[in-house]
Scaffold this active site. Structure first.
Site, PDB file in Angstrom:
ATOM      1  N   GLU A   1      21.394  79.950  28.240  1.00 16.08           N
ATOM      2  CA  GLU A   1      20.893  78.881  29.126  1.00 16.08           C
ATOM      3  C   GLU A   1      20.735  79.378  30.557  1.00 16.08           C
ATOM      4  O   GLU A   1      21.684  79.895  31.158  1.00 16.08           O
ATOM      5  CB  GLU A   1      21.885  77.703  29.091  1.00 16.08           C
ATOM      6  CG  GLU A   1      21.363  76.495  29.821  1.00 16.08           C
ATOM      7  CD  GLU A   1      22.291  75.274  29.679  1.00 16.08           C
ATOM      8  OE1 GLU A   1      23.344  75.376  29.026  1.00 16.08           O
ATOM      9  OE2 GLU A   1      21.928  74.237  30.261  1.00 16.08           O
TER      10      GLU A   1
ATOM     11  N   ASP B   1      36.701  83.922  19.539  1.00 17.44           N
ATOM     12  CA  ASP B   1      36.155  82.920  18.622  1.00 17.44           C
ATOM     13  C   ASP B   1      35.860  81.629  19.392  1.00 17.44           C
ATOM     14  O   ASP B   1      36.758  80.838  19.664  1.00 17.44           O
ATOM     15  CB  ASP B   1      37.213  82.684  17.523  1.00 17.44           C
ATOM     16  CG  ASP B   1      36.756  81.692  16.472  1.00 17.44           C
ATOM     17  OD1 ASP B   1      35.790  80.953  16.712  1.00 17.44           O
ATOM     18  OD2 ASP B   1      37.388  81.661  15.400  1.00 17.44           O
TER      19      ASP B   1
ATOM     20  N   HIS C   1      18.484  74.109  38.641  1.00 17.90           N
ATOM     21  CA  HIS C   1      18.320  74.465  37.226  1.00 17.90           C
ATOM     22  C   HIS C   1      16.868  74.872  36.955  1.00 17.90           C
ATOM     23  O   HIS C   1      16.605  75.898  36.332  1.00 17.90           O
ATOM     24  CB  HIS C   1      18.732  73.277  36.354  1.00 17.90           C
ATOM     25  CG  HIS C   1      18.692  73.580  34.889  1.00 17.90           C
ATOM     26  ND1 HIS C   1      19.551  74.489  34.305  1.00 17.90           N
ATOM     27  CD2 HIS C   1      17.904  73.106  33.899  1.00 17.90           C
ATOM     28  CE1 HIS C   1      19.279  74.551  33.014  1.00 17.90           C
ATOM     29  NE2 HIS C   1      18.282  73.729  32.754  1.00 17.90           N
TER      30      HIS C   1
ATOM     31  N   LYS D   1      30.994  69.660  28.772  1.00 14.01           N
ATOM     32  CA  LYS D   1      29.979  70.608  28.286  1.00 14.01           C
ATOM     33  C   LYS D   1      29.660  71.617  29.387  1.00 14.01           C
ATOM     34  O   LYS D   1      29.526  72.822  29.130  1.00 14.01           O
ATOM     35  CB  LYS D   1      28.719  69.850  27.852  1.00 14.01           C
ATOM     36  CG  LYS D   1      27.619  70.719  27.266  1.00 14.01           C
ATOM     37  CD  LYS D   1      26.679  71.306  28.292  1.00 14.01           C
ATOM     38  CE  LYS D   1      25.580  72.130  27.656  1.00 14.01           C
ATOM     39  NZ  LYS D   1      24.828  72.940  28.630  1.00 14.01           N
TER      40      LYS D   1
HETATM   41  P1  HMG Z   1      20.699  78.256  45.448  1.00 12.63           P
HETATM   42  O1  HMG Z   1      21.492  77.738  46.580  1.00 12.63           O
HETATM   43  O2  HMG Z   1      19.259  77.880  45.378  1.00 12.63           O
HETATM   44  O3  HMG Z   1      20.822  79.824  45.364  1.00 12.63           O
HETATM   45  O4  HMG Z   1      21.431  77.795  44.111  1.00 12.63           O
HETATM   46  P2  HMG Z   1      20.508  80.937  46.458  1.00 12.63           P
HETATM   47  O5  HMG Z   1      19.199  81.546  46.065  1.00 12.63           O
HETATM   48  O6  HMG Z   1      20.683  80.391  47.842  1.00 12.63           O
HETATM   49  O7  HMG Z   1      21.677  81.987  46.173  1.00 12.63           O
HETATM   50  C1  HMG Z   1      23.047  81.695  46.451  1.00 12.63           C
HETATM   51  C2  HMG Z   1      23.923  82.379  45.412  1.00 12.63           C
HETATM   52  O8  HMG Z   1      23.761  81.722  44.140  1.00 12.63           O
HETATM   53  C3  HMG Z   1      23.596  83.841  45.178  1.00 12.63           C
HETATM   54  O9  HMG Z   1      24.212  84.666  46.119  1.00 12.63           O
HETATM   55  C4  HMG Z   1      24.163  84.024  43.786  1.00 12.63           C
HETATM   56  O10 HMG Z   1      25.561  84.123  43.838  1.00 12.63           O
HETATM   57  C5  HMG Z   1      23.768  82.722  43.097  1.00 12.63           C
HETATM   58  P3  HMG Z   1      23.646  86.193  46.330  1.00 12.63           P
HETATM   59  O11 HMG Z   1      23.670  86.876  45.010  1.00 12.63           O
HETATM   60  O12 HMG Z   1      22.232  86.025  46.835  1.00 12.63           O
HETATM   61  O13 HMG Z   1      24.574  86.760  47.301  1.00 12.63           O
HETATM   62  N1  HMG Z   1      22.404  82.855  42.557  1.00 12.63           N
HETATM   63  C6  HMG Z   1      22.042  83.703  41.570  1.00 12.63           C
HETATM   64  N2  HMG Z   1      22.735  84.572  40.843  1.00 12.63           N
HETATM   65  C7  HMG Z   1      22.075  85.277  39.905  1.00 12.63           C
HETATM   66  N3  HMG Z   1      20.754  85.133  39.659  1.00 12.63           N
HETATM   67  C8  HMG Z   1      20.027  84.265  40.357  1.00 12.63           C
HETATM   68  C9  HMG Z   1      20.655  83.508  41.371  1.00 12.63           C
HETATM   69  N4  HMG Z   1      20.240  82.586  42.218  1.00 12.63           N
HETATM   70  C10 HMG Z   1      21.304  82.192  42.941  1.00 12.63           C
HETATM   71  N5  HMG Z   1      18.728  84.141  40.099  1.00 12.63           N
HETATM   72  C11 HMG Z   1      21.854  77.556  41.801  1.00 12.63           C
HETATM   73  C12 HMG Z   1      20.828  77.917  42.864  1.00 12.63           C
HETATM   74  C13 HMG Z   1      21.162  77.494  40.443  1.00 12.63           C
HETATM   75  C14 HMG Z   1      22.934  78.608  41.770  1.00 12.63           C
HETATM   76  C15 HMG Z   1      22.507  76.169  42.180  1.00 12.63           C
HETATM   77  O14 HMG Z   1      21.483  75.219  42.309  1.00 12.63           O
HETATM   78  C16 HMG Z   1      23.502  75.682  41.175  1.00 12.63           C
HETATM   79  O15 HMG Z   1      24.645  76.106  41.160  1.00 12.63           O
HETATM   80  N6  HMG Z   1      23.094  74.729  40.300  1.00 12.63           N
HETATM   81  C17 HMG Z   1      23.914  74.246  39.202  1.00 12.63           C
HETATM   82  C18 HMG Z   1      23.322  74.775  37.938  1.00 12.63           C
HETATM   83  C19 HMG Z   1      24.164  74.475  36.712  1.00 12.63           C
HETATM   84  O16 HMG Z   1      25.213  73.888  36.775  1.00 12.63           O
HETATM   85  N7  HMG Z   1      23.658  74.899  35.576  1.00 12.63           N
HETATM   86  C20 HMG Z   1      24.306  74.708  34.321  1.00 12.63           C
HETATM   87  C21 HMG Z   1      23.313  74.202  33.341  1.00 12.63           C
HETATM   88  S1  HMG Z   1      23.093  72.478  33.532  1.00 12.63           S
HETATM   89  C22 HMG Z   1      24.225  71.884  32.352  1.00 12.63           C
HETATM   90  O17 HMG Z   1      24.088  72.193  31.226  1.00 12.63           O
HETATM   91  C23 HMG Z   1      25.498  71.246  32.710  1.00 12.63           C
HETATM   92  C24 HMG Z   1      25.538  69.888  33.341  1.00 12.63           C
HETATM   93  O18 HMG Z   1      24.933  68.877  32.569  1.00 12.63           O
HETATM   94  C25 HMG Z   1      27.019  69.618  33.444  1.00 12.63           C
HETATM   95  C26 HMG Z   1      27.368  68.334  34.092  1.00 12.63           C
HETATM   96  O19 HMG Z   1      26.607  67.356  33.981  1.00 12.63           O
HETATM   97  O20 HMG Z   1      28.471  68.305  34.704  1.00 12.63           O
HETATM   98  C27 HMG Z   1      24.893  69.913  34.680  1.00 12.63           C
END
Ligand code: HMG
Length: 448
Positions: A89, A300, A397, A284
């Site tokens: 994901e 596991d 996301h 989740k």
């Molecule tokens: P951002 O602020 O746009 O990121 O966040 P940025 O471009 O400013 O970068 C800041 C840092 O984020 C980076 O630092 C990295 O650490 C990381 P740097 O490396 O530049 O020093 N980062 C990355 N790391 C690797 N590859 C990348 C990358 N981009 C940023 N391409 C971000 C963007 C997606 C991190 C933020 O919006 C976020 O944390 N969102 C949450 C996303 C999430 O939770 N996803 C899980 C899937 S959704 C789900 O299934 C669960 C859910 O339903 C659970 C719930 O309801 O509780 C949500």
């Protein structure tokens, strides 16, 4: 038509891999050569590695790849880690990395293993006098231990083994139902094989011993063993991970104050503590982090999943695994979670990528791995809740999902580069990406 009718086969398991593939592609696929090509494309070119994978499971026809990513900057008990994550994901690894970076400047994660006891049970049926059964258990208990001595010797030498054996009367739940409820310490091993071997010996000793126990009537001598198996419910194999900082340090932007963020964040956690529909999604999100590290380290994940969700429902209602509060101006966010993990045995010595992942983590003990995995879950939940309570989840996301959408739309490398740049300042959605790609291809390009 006949092609799509299901067809049974006898002796499939005895066929060679090539013959299995022949049968599959000719029985189920309209284009059998195309199917064969896909299957073969995923074989490893190193025959030794392929054979290793072939032999992990049965009837292997090819490999199913998942990406292995890494999340750096995890400060755990003052030690820096880069955490390996296996997951399909998008945004999970980025979210973990972002949370790690955020807490790096705020003291990092503090963790503690609270307990490491695992459980196994021999389930049996006995319809006689319970007092006689108790007397029999007292009589047979030393023999249960001595009959398993050869199995437990090495584990005991290392400091683990059988901790206790109890006779449990479950007849209130089911007529005639009793258990040997056994607790184990399995140290760095997840312990499934060790526990199951001990239990099967207990069952044998119990059944045989009953036949000659003088107090039993002929009927009572016939103890009926139903099964012997470990439990994946491990509420006493528990780890805690926590982050904390001053409330005013919680924010990185002027858009929201630390106080307002803490308030919204704690509201979000407390909703997951009372509302099962939310709690399941909340947990989740935690499991996004947990499963990814559990998989990367060859553990596991089904066992972990089953145990964790049972724990989340242990008070009779499914609840959040994480908790948050503000006390004396300090924001605290923590998780307590049961995790039965191993860093020896199983895939740990077999799968080259598992070995790599464990080396990346400085060859952790099982206790250290429990702490790292709990941190991955807490970090993931922090990142998700921070997005949910501020920007909404879709912004970050979908930003991470952009490449998947571009691949689905068949974009080439040049188009991917142009559109990645364009979507730095535009909202990502499937239709927006498809439209932008269309514009790019049809001449005017994308701008703004
Ligand atoms: P951002 O602020 O746009 O990121 O966040 P940025 O471009 O400013 O970068 C800041 C840092 O984020 C980076 O630092 C990295 O650490 C990381 P740097 O490396 O530049 O020093 N980062 C990355 N790391 C690797 N590859 C990348 C990358 N981009 C940023 N391409 C971000 C963007 C997606 C991190 C933020 O919006 C976020 O944390 N969102 C949450 C996303 C999430 O939770 N996803 C899980 C899937 S959704 C789900 O299934 C669960 C859910 O339903 C659970 C719930 O309801 O509780 C949500």
């Amino acid at each position: 038509m006949a092609l799509f009718m299901s067809k049974s086969i006898s002796g499939f398991s005895k066929l060679s891999k090539a013959k299995k593939i022949d049968w599959i592609v000719t029985t189920y696929f309209s284009n059998s050569e195309e199917a064969r090509t896909i299957i073969e494309q995923y074989w490893n070119t190193d025959a030794k590695i392929q054979q290793l994978h072939d032999e992990f499971i049965e009837n292997t026809i090819t490999n199913y790849y998942l990406p292995l990513g890494v999340a750096p900057n995890f400060l755990i008990n003052d030690k820096l880690y880069t955490i390996p994550m296996v997951i399909e994901e998008s945004s999970v690894v980025a979210a973990a990395s972002k949370a790690a970076k955020f807490w790096l400047d705020r003291g990092g994660f503090k963790t503690k293993v609270l307990s490491t006891t695992k459980i196994g049970q021999v389930h049996f049926i006995y319809h006689g006098d319970v007092h006689k059964l108790r007397a029999f258990f007292k009589h047979i208990k030393p023999q249960l231990l001595s009959d398993t001595a050869s199995i437990t010797k090495n584990m005991a030498d290392r400091g683990g083994g059988i901790l206790d054996i109890e006779l449990r009367d479950k007849t209130k739940d089911k007529k005639g139902y009793y258990q040997l409820h056994v607790s184990f310490e399995t140290l760095n091993a997840m312990g499934a094989n060790f526990i199951n071997s001990c239990l099967e010996q207990f069952a044998k000793t119990l059944k045989d011993g009953a036949k000659s126990f003088e107090l039993f009537s002929d009927e009572e001598k016939k103890i009926d063993i139903v099964m012997s198996i470990l439990s994946n419910y491990v509420p006493d194999c528990l780890v805690r991970a926590e982050v904390s900082c001053k409330v005013e340090d919680l924010t990185e932007s002027d858009l929201i104050s630390g106080e307002a963020f803490a308030y919204k964040f704690i509201q979000a956690v407390s909703i997951a503590e009372v509302e099962p529909y939310r709690a399941v999604t909340h947990n989740k999100g935690i499991m996004n982090g947990i499963d990814a590290v559990v998989l990367a380290t060859g553990n596991d994940f089904r066992a972990v999943e089953a145990g964790v969700h049972a724990y989340a429902a242990r008070h009779g209602r499914y609840r959040s695994l994480t908790h948050a509060k503000v006390e004396d101006g300090i924001f605290h966010f923590w998780i307590e979670i049961p995790l039965a993990l191993g860093t020896v045995g199983g895939l740990t010595k077999l799968h080259p990528l598992v070995k790599l992942a464990l080396e990346l983590l400085h060859h952790p003990s099982a206790k250290e791995l429990m702490q790292i995995v709990a941190v991955a879950g807490l970090a993931q939940n922090f990142a998700a809740l921070r997005s949910l309570t501020t920007t909404g989840i879709q912004k970050g996301h979908m930003k991470m999902h952009l490449l998947n959408i571009l691949n689905q739309c068949g974009a080439n490398e040049m188009e991917k580069q142009t559109l990645t740049e364009y979507f730095k300042s535009h909202t990502v959605s499937h239709s927006a990406v498809s439209e932008a790609l269309h514009h790019l291809r049809s001449g005017p390009g994308v701008s703004g």
